[in-house]
Design a protein around this motif. Structure first.
Motif, PDB file in Angstrom:
ATOM      1  N   ASP A  37      11.456  -5.852  -7.264  1.00  0.00           N
ATOM      2  CA  ASP A  37      11.165  -5.598  -8.668  1.00  0.00           C
ATOM      3  C   ASP A  37      10.039  -4.573  -8.719  1.00  0.00           C
ATOM      4  O   ASP A  37       8.924  -4.837  -8.295  1.00  0.00           O
ATOM      5  N   THR A  38      10.320  -3.383  -9.211  1.00  0.00           N
ATOM      6  CA  THR A  38       9.363  -2.275  -9.162  1.00  0.00           C
ATOM      7  C   THR A  38       8.080  -2.586  -9.919  1.00  0.00           C
ATOM      8  O   THR A  38       6.994  -2.229  -9.467  1.00  0.00           O
ATOM      9  N   MET A  39       8.193  -3.254 -11.066  1.00  0.00           N
ATOM     10  CA  MET A  39       6.989  -3.570 -11.842  1.00  0.00           C
ATOM     11  C   MET A  39       6.115  -4.582 -11.099  1.00  0.00           C
ATOM     12  O   MET A  39       4.904  -4.446 -11.057  1.00  0.00           O
TER      13      MET A  39
ATOM     14  N   LEU B 275       1.380  -5.832  -7.667  1.00  0.00           N
ATOM     15  CA  LEU B 275       0.810  -6.314  -6.408  1.00  0.00           C
ATOM     16  C   LEU B 275      -0.030  -5.232  -5.738  1.00  0.00           C
ATOM     17  O   LEU B 275      -1.099  -5.505  -5.197  1.00  0.00           O
ATOM     18  N   GLN B 276       0.455  -3.994  -5.782  1.00  0.00           N
ATOM     19  CA  GLN B 276      -0.314  -2.884  -5.203  1.00  0.00           C
ATOM     20  C   GLN B 276      -1.683  -2.766  -5.859  1.00  0.00           C
ATOM     21  O   GLN B 276      -2.692  -2.588  -5.189  1.00  0.00           O
TER      22      GLN B 276
ATOM     23  N   VAL C 131       0.809  -1.212   0.000  1.00  0.00           N
ATOM     24  CA  VAL C 131       0.000   0.000   0.000  1.00  0.00           C
ATOM     25  C   VAL C 131       0.844   1.265   0.000  1.00  0.00           C
ATOM     26  O   VAL C 131       0.319   2.358   0.048  1.00  0.00           O
ATOM     27  N   THR C 132       2.162   1.112  -0.092  1.00  0.00           N
ATOM     28  CA  THR C 132       3.029   2.279  -0.201  1.00  0.00           C
ATOM     29  C   THR C 132       3.253   2.584  -1.674  1.00  0.00           C
ATOM     30  O   THR C 132       3.190   1.687  -2.506  1.00  0.00           O
ATOM     31  N   PRO C 133       3.486   3.835  -2.011  1.00  0.00           N
ATOM     32  CA  PRO C 133       3.702   4.188  -3.415  1.00  0.00           C
ATOM     33  C   PRO C 133       4.907   3.453  -3.995  1.00  0.00           C
ATOM     34  O   PRO C 133       5.866   3.176  -3.279  1.00  0.00           O
ATOM     35  N   PRO C 134       4.882   3.116  -5.304  1.00  0.00           N
ATOM     36  CA  PRO C 134       5.994   2.400  -5.914  1.00  0.00           C
ATOM     37  C   PRO C 134       7.329   3.125  -5.757  1.00  0.00           C
ATOM     38  O   PRO C 134       8.372   2.501  -5.726  1.00  0.00           O
ATOM     39  N   SER C 135       7.304   4.434  -5.630  1.00  0.00           N
ATOM     40  CA  SER C 135       8.551   5.187  -5.492  1.00  0.00           C
ATOM     41  C   SER C 135       9.278   4.839  -4.195  1.00  0.00           C
ATOM     42  O   SER C 135      10.454   5.099  -4.058  1.00  0.00           O
ATOM     43  N   VAL C 136       8.568   4.263  -3.234  1.00  0.00           N
ATOM     44  CA  VAL C 136       9.197   3.864  -1.980  1.00  0.00           C
ATOM     45  C   VAL C 136       9.100   2.352  -1.790  1.00  0.00           C
ATOM     46  O   VAL C 136       8.977   1.864  -0.693  1.00  0.00           O
TER      47      VAL C 136
END
Length: 97
Positions: free
Chosen positions: A25-27, A32-33, A14-19
């Motif tokens: 793996d960012t993607m 998942l988010q 539930v945290t933004p991808p930037s963090v």
């Protein structure tokens, strides 16, 4: 090639991808988010209480006013949903005309 897997918690999702957690793996993290955000409020509550608050199935049931069986079923349904969306399926066999 060997690939290591990092355990990601629902709270991380539930945290933004930037963090995103370091080494994640960012993607995949962003995917998942999105999946978790699509769960019903009850499904999110069950996962949060079981995984982040360390509550028992019976405590979750009492808090939500539902039976322990429904908590267990909801938990299983959520895990199945996430698993189906994340894991590749076996290739479909070509249909012979």
């Amino acid at each position: 090639l060997q690939r290591s897997l990092q355990v990601i918690s629902i709270e991380d999702l539930v945290t933004p991808p930037s963090v995103a957690p370091m080494g994640t793996d960012t993607m995949l993290f962003a995917r998942l988010q999105r999946m978790v955000s699509q769960l019903s409020a009850r499904e999110q509550d069950v996962i949060r209480m079981l995984y982040f608050e360390g509550r028992t199935v019976y405590h979750v049931a009492s808090t939500l006013g539902i039976s322990p069986g429904l908590v267990s079923r909801t938990h299983g349904v959520v895990l199945d949903k996430l698993r189906r969306l994340l894991l590749p399926t076996e290739p479909q066999l070509a249909k012979v005309a």
